[in-house]
Scaffold this motif. Structure first.
Motif, PDB file in Angstrom:
ATOM      1  N   LEU A 107      16.250  46.847  72.982  1.00 49.81           N
ATOM      2  CA  LEU A 107      16.936  48.092  71.948  1.00 49.81           C
ATOM      3  C   LEU A 107      17.132  47.611  70.650  1.00 49.81           C
ATOM      4  O   LEU A 107      17.079  47.868  69.403  1.00 49.81           O
ATOM      5  N   ALA A 108      17.721  46.557  71.008  1.00 46.42           N
ATOM      6  CA  ALA A 108      18.596  45.422  69.837  1.00 46.42           C
ATOM      7  C   ALA A 108      18.001  44.412  68.717  1.00 46.42           C
ATOM      8  O   ALA A 108      18.009  43.828  68.692  1.00 46.42           O
ATOM      9  N   THR A 109      16.644  45.906  68.143  1.00 43.90           N
ATOM     10  CA  THR A 109      15.414  45.078  67.183  1.00 43.90           C
ATOM     11  C   THR A 109      15.086  45.499  66.031  1.00 43.90           C
ATOM     12  O   THR A 109      15.312  46.387  66.334  1.00 43.90           O
ATOM     13  N   PRO A 110      15.547  45.644  65.401  1.00 40.83           N
ATOM     14  CA  PRO A 110      15.371  45.800  63.840  1.00 40.83           C
ATOM     15  C   PRO A 110      14.129  46.767  63.585  1.00 40.83           C
ATOM     16  O   PRO A 110      13.206  46.734  64.641  1.00 40.83           O
ATOM     17  N   GLY A 111      14.550  47.927  63.548  1.00 48.88           N
ATOM     18  CA  GLY A 111      13.180  49.085  63.440  1.00 48.88           C
ATOM     19  C   GLY A 111      13.947  50.106  64.660  1.00 48.88           C
ATOM     20  O   GLY A 111      12.672  50.672  64.916  1.00 48.88           O
ATOM     21  N   LYS A 112      14.048  49.482  65.508  1.00 51.11           N
ATOM     22  CA  LYS A 112      14.157  50.650  66.864  1.00 51.11           C
ATOM     23  C   LYS A 112      15.428  51.819  66.522  1.00 51.11           C
ATOM     24  O   LYS A 112      16.671  51.545  65.686  1.00 51.11           O
ATOM     25  N   PRO A 113      14.972  52.712  67.486  1.00 52.46           N
ATOM     26  CA  PRO A 113      15.679  53.870  66.975  1.00 52.46           C
ATOM     27  C   PRO A 113      17.329  53.552  67.149  1.00 52.46           C
ATOM     28  O   PRO A 113      18.014  54.258  65.892  1.00 52.46           O
ATOM     29  N   TYR A 114      17.937  52.971  68.173  1.00 56.36           N
ATOM     30  CA  TYR A 114      18.892  52.808  68.160  1.00 56.36           C
ATOM     31  C   TYR A 114      19.302  51.312  67.466  1.00 56.36           C
ATOM     32  O   TYR A 114      20.502  50.294  68.382  1.00 56.36           O
ATOM     33  N   PHE A 115      19.109  50.214  67.267  1.00 54.24           N
ATOM     34  CA  PHE A 115      19.184  49.030  66.540  1.00 54.24           C
ATOM     35  C   PHE A 115      20.645  49.043  66.583  1.00 54.24           C
ATOM     36  O   PHE A 115      21.108  48.190  67.178  1.00 54.24           O
ATOM     37  N   ALA A 116      20.836  49.656  66.007  1.00 54.85           N
ATOM     38  CA  ALA A 116      22.596  49.292  65.449  1.00 54.85           C
ATOM     39  C   ALA A 116      23.543  49.181  66.542  1.00 54.85           C
ATOM     40  O   ALA A 116      24.429  48.920  66.811  1.00 54.85           O
ATOM     41  N   SER A 117      23.718  50.067  67.272  1.00 53.90           N
ATOM     42  CA  SER A 117      24.604  50.863  67.990  1.00 53.90           C
ATOM     43  C   SER A 117      24.216  50.015  69.201  1.00 53.90           C
ATOM     44  O   SER A 117      24.704  49.016  69.849  1.00 53.90           O
TER      45      SER A 117
END
Length: 266
Positions: A178-188
């Motif tokens: 999930l911690a991939t740029p472009g994913k919906p919850y990347f920042a969190s």
């Protein structure tokens, strides 16, 4: 040379026309008879199968209309349940909202059922029942019928809920996709993964991830600000446009100064 009288030629022409008309009528009758014979033969051979197909198609169409009406009615009931439960939650009646969602959350596969489970998990978390909340989050994350975004959200919420009790390697394994740029919850997700990297003493990986979050224009400004500060502490430049950042902060400082002056004047 003798000429044929005009009236005799006229009779011959009339006779020829009559014969031609009779031949055409006969040909039409024969053609109609052949067509009727072919049609009758076709109906004799294929009439019953075709009738069965038509009946089957009509039954299938009627079944679809019935199913569609049932689906629409079910969606309306689910929406009313979710809205009613949300009203109770906003009013502070957590127990009432939780109970309203019980039947809907027991369903499988539908978006409304997943939403109801997420809401019940949130209520359980607010009530301090972390075990129940975590169990519901895990159910959603493992539900292949749920939308990917809902499954990712449940996985993120579950890790955030149990972060302190989890091993840093498990946190990275759970949230790295999930911690991939472009994913919906990347920042969190990225923020949690970056802190897990710090727990593993992987400062370079943590700093690079914080910098990516800070540069993500779609992330909330509060998260970007924290990530920018953490990246700076780790020696990573996370500022793309220094002048724009200074101007933005200058506007914020001027606004804050104006508010302070107004308060002082009052």
């Amino acid at each position: 040379m003798a000429l044929t009288p005009k009236n005799e030629l006229s009779r011959e022409e009339k006779r020829a026309k009559q014969e031609s008309a009779q031949q055409e009528a006969l040909l039409r009758e024969v053609d109609d008879a052949v067509r009727q014979s072919d049609a009758q033969a076709f109906l004799d051979r294929w009439g019953k199968p075709l009738l069965g197909l038509i009946i089957l198609a009509l039954v299938a169409f009627a079944g679809y209309l019935y199913w569609d009406s049932r689906q629409e009615a079910a969606m309306e009931r689910d929406s009313e349940t979710l809205v009613g439960a949300l009203d109770q939650i906003q009013a502070g009646n957590l127990d009432s909202g939780y109970d309203r969602l019980e039947e809907l959350a027991a369903g499988e596969g539908s978006g409304a059922a997943v939403a109801a489970k997420l809401m019940r998990a949130g209520i359980a978390e607010q009530r301090g029942d972390n075990d129940e909340a975590s169990a519901l989050f895990k159910q959603i994350a493992a539900d292949d019928g749920a939308a990917p975004a809902m499954r990712d959200l449940a996985r993120l919420r579950d890790v955030a809920l149990n972060y302190d009790a989890m091993d840093s390697a498990d946190i990275v394994a759970a949230l790295k996709p999930l911690a991939t740029p472009g994913k919906p919850y990347f920042a969190s997700a990225g923020e949690l993964v970056a802190h897990a990297y710090l727990d593993q003493d992987k400062r370079a990986e943590a700093g690079a991830l914080f910098a990516q979050i800070a540069k993500d224009q779609t992330a909330p400004e509060s998260v970007r600000s924290r990530a920018r500060q953490m990246a700076g502490v780790l020696g990573v430049d996370a500022i793309e446009d220094v002048e724009a950042l200074l101007a933005e902060q200058g506007v914020e400082r001027e606004s804050a100064a104006g508010e302070d002056a107004a308060v002082a004047t009052e």
